[in-house]
Design a protein around this motif. Structure first.
Motif, PDB file in Angstrom:
ATOM      1  N   SER A 213      -1.468 -31.193   8.725  1.00 53.23           N
ATOM      2  CA  SER A 213      -0.907 -32.545   8.718  1.00 53.23           C
ATOM      3  C   SER A 213       0.554 -32.538   9.159  1.00 53.23           C
ATOM      4  O   SER A 213       1.362 -31.745   8.664  1.00 53.23           O
ATOM      5  N   ALA A 326      -9.677 -38.092   5.325  1.00 53.21           N
ATOM      6  CA  ALA A 326      -9.815 -37.241   6.517  1.00 53.21           C
ATOM      7  C   ALA A 326     -11.144 -36.514   6.399  1.00 53.21           C
ATOM      8  O   ALA A 326     -11.301 -35.628   5.552  1.00 53.21           O
ATOM      9  N   THR A 328     -14.887 -34.805   8.228  1.00 51.30           N
ATOM     10  CA  THR A 328     -15.462 -34.113   9.384  1.00 51.30           C
ATOM     11  C   THR A 328     -16.929 -34.475   9.587  1.00 51.30           C
ATOM     12  O   THR A 328     -17.530 -34.061  10.577  1.00 51.30           O
ATOM     13  N   ASN A 350     -10.529 -41.429   8.981  1.00 53.58           N
ATOM     14  CA  ASN A 350     -10.624 -40.926  10.356  1.00 53.58           C
ATOM     15  C   ASN A 350     -11.344 -39.584  10.376  1.00 53.58           C
ATOM     16  O   ASN A 350     -11.407 -38.863   9.373  1.00 53.58           O
ATOM     17  N   ASP A 351     -11.901 -39.284  11.532  1.00 53.78           N
ATOM     18  CA  ASP A 351     -12.625 -38.031  11.751  1.00 53.78           C
ATOM     19  C   ASP A 351     -11.636 -37.002  12.273  1.00 53.78           C
ATOM     20  O   ASP A 351     -11.141 -37.124  13.393  1.00 53.78           O
ATOM     21  N   VAL A 352     -11.329 -35.996  11.452  1.00 53.02           N
ATOM     22  CA  VAL A 352     -10.304 -35.021  11.841  1.00 53.02           C
ATOM     23  C   VAL A 352     -10.893 -33.804  12.546  1.00 53.02           C
ATOM     24  O   VAL A 352     -10.182 -32.839  12.819  1.00 53.02           O
ATOM     25  N   SER A 353     -12.181 -33.872  12.857  1.00 48.92           N
ATOM     26  CA  SER A 353     -12.782 -32.746  13.584  1.00 48.92           C
ATOM     27  C   SER A 353     -12.398 -32.760  15.050  1.00 48.92           C
ATOM     28  O   SER A 353     -12.668 -31.810  15.776  1.00 48.92           O
ATOM     29  N   VAL A 356      -7.010 -34.555  15.307  1.00 48.59           N
ATOM     30  CA  VAL A 356      -6.099 -35.650  14.982  1.00 48.59           C
ATOM     31  C   VAL A 356      -4.775 -35.143  14.427  1.00 48.59           C
ATOM     32  O   VAL A 356      -3.710 -35.681  14.726  1.00 48.59           O
ATOM     33  N   PHE A 357      -4.809 -34.066  13.630  1.00 50.96           N
ATOM     34  CA  PHE A 357      -3.584 -33.567  13.005  1.00 50.96           C
ATOM     35  C   PHE A 357      -2.549 -33.209  14.068  1.00 50.96           C
ATOM     36  O   PHE A 357      -2.823 -32.464  15.011  1.00 50.96           O
ATOM     37  N   THR A 362      -4.753 -41.883  16.985  1.00 50.72           N
ATOM     38  CA  THR A 362      -5.850 -41.633  16.070  1.00 50.72           C
ATOM     39  C   THR A 362      -6.880 -42.747  16.215  1.00 50.72           C
ATOM     40  O   THR A 362      -6.607 -43.778  16.833  1.00 50.72           O
TER      41      THR A 362
END
Length: 397
Positions: A213, A326, A328, A350-353, A356-357, A362
């Motif tokens: 993050s 967050a 996946t 949100n989909d952090v796969s 996004v980090f 986003t």
């Protein structure tokens, strides 16, 4: 809108981009609303609009040169930089943003921006690749950290044929942003608690467990809420970002530190829990763990306090609690379950796969009791502004 800008003096700097022609319409609307417009035309801006048309619409002499002896005698650049109630840069090109962010003073426009103590509103317009370039995003962060208000450009087809964010916002939106500089602050008197960034959980005195993050989304939300008049307490994990103007910042390292800081910050009217908090910490070793030629040392994991659930079920629970999810997999199902389980009013998921980090954009879904809303892909700053407006509307009578 006329009430907000009536009698105000707006110094309008017009940069050199194809969108400069819209600045003429903006001048017309400002005059209709009762504002006094002082026009400054950059050398490149004059390639798109003429001083004659601009001066005729503004009813004022157009200033363009730092070296005009007559202009300097009548109203020097220092006096000009402080003669207005608001400075608007429209269009704010990538070049103008860069020069303002780095404190350059090599023409009249940049000198005014460096010498002023007047509020500044930047209205960007540029090619999508230029807008998304890391250098431009760094410049935007610097300007916002310095207290400059920067609008989010529109998304669509551009004169160059490309599609994406970078189009100049429409004139009514610009007028609304100008009016907001003089209007009421809808969150004035409200206290907002915001968390941002990761937490670092020590394994031993040297190593830690963390995540990727960047803190960008939480910092943008803190800035947006402060811009609407809220008193903002920002509890930040270990990130290297400038503190937004008007925000009180508390730096922490671990999830336990963050939980304690949030507890101490109560009571609050609003809680926006954006931080990517580690679920577990390690029962740490007192000395650095070393390789001994055998199996790796076993790490004993201890569950961290659940900060969102703690706030959502607190005796001093804020009137509005917003969490971030967050995920996946199973994004909407997990977000809805998290909202119910942790006592949040809203969840932004949100989909952090998909990396996004650390990114500047986003794709989020807004989940409330009414169900999910797809907010689409957009810059994190735009998400922050949209969420802050939603919060302000929630508290409106």
């Amino acid at each position: 809108m006329a009430t907000a800008v009536h009698g105000k003096t707006i110094l309008l700097i017009i940069g050199g981009g194809i969108a400069a022609f819209k600045a003429l319409e903006l001048v017309r609307e400002l005059r209709r609303a009762g504002a006094h417009v002082l026009p400054v035309l950059t050398e490149n801006g004059a390639r798109f609009v003429t001083p004659l048309s601009l001066g005729a619409l503004a009813g004022e002499k157009v200033r363009s040169s730092l070296w005009d002896l007559e202009d300097e005698a009548a109203m020097g650049h220092i006096q000009l930089s402080r003669a207005a109630d608001l400075i608007v840069v429209c269009p704010a090109t990538a070049d103008l943003l860069a020069r303002a962010a780095t404190g350059q003073a090599n023409d009249l426009a940049s000198t005014i921006l460096l010498a002023t103590d007047t509020p500044v509103l930047m209205v960007p317009a540029m090619n999508v690749r230029m807008w998304l370039h890391p250098a431009t995003q760094r410049n935007l962060a610097t300007l916002r950290g310095d207290g400059v208000t920067v609008m989010t450009p529109d998304e669509g087809e551009m004169a160059c044929g490309e599609f994406g964010p970078g189009r100049l916002p429409e004139v009514p939106a610009i007028m609304a942003a100008i009016a907001a500089q003089f209007g009421d602050k809808p969150l004035a008197g409200r206290h907002a608690l915001v968390t941002a960034g990761p937490t670092h959980e020590p394994i031993d005195p040297v190593r830690f467990i963390g995540n990727h993050s960047s803190g960008k989304q939480g910092f943008a939300i803190a800035a947006a809420l402060a811009g609407l008049g809220a008193k903002v307490t920002l509890v930040a994990g270990p990130v290297h970002l400038p503190t937004p103007v008007g925000v009180s910042r508390i730096d922490v390292i671990t999830a336990r530190d963050m939980a304690a800081a949030c507890e101490a910050a109560l009571p609050a009217d609003i809680a926006v829990m954006v931080a990517a908090v580690a679920d577990w910490h390690v029962a740490t070793a007192g000395q650095k763990l070393k390789k001994g030629g055998g199996a790796p040392p076993a790490l004993t994991m201890v569950e961290n306090p659940d900060i969102l659930a703690g706030i959502g079920h607190h005796a001093q629970r804020p009137a509005l609690v917003v969490g971030f999810a967050a995920e996946t997999e199973d994004l909407l199902a997990n977000a809805a379950a998290k909202r119910a389980r942790k006592g949040a009013d809203w969840i932004v998921a949100n989909d952090v796969s998909q990396g996004v980090f650390g990114a500047d954009a986003t794709h989020v879904h807004f989940v409330s009791a009414a169900g999910p809303e797809d907010w689409g892909a957009s810059p994190k700053q735009a998400v922050a502004e949209r969420l802050a407006k939603r919060i302000a509307d929630h508290f409106s009578p």
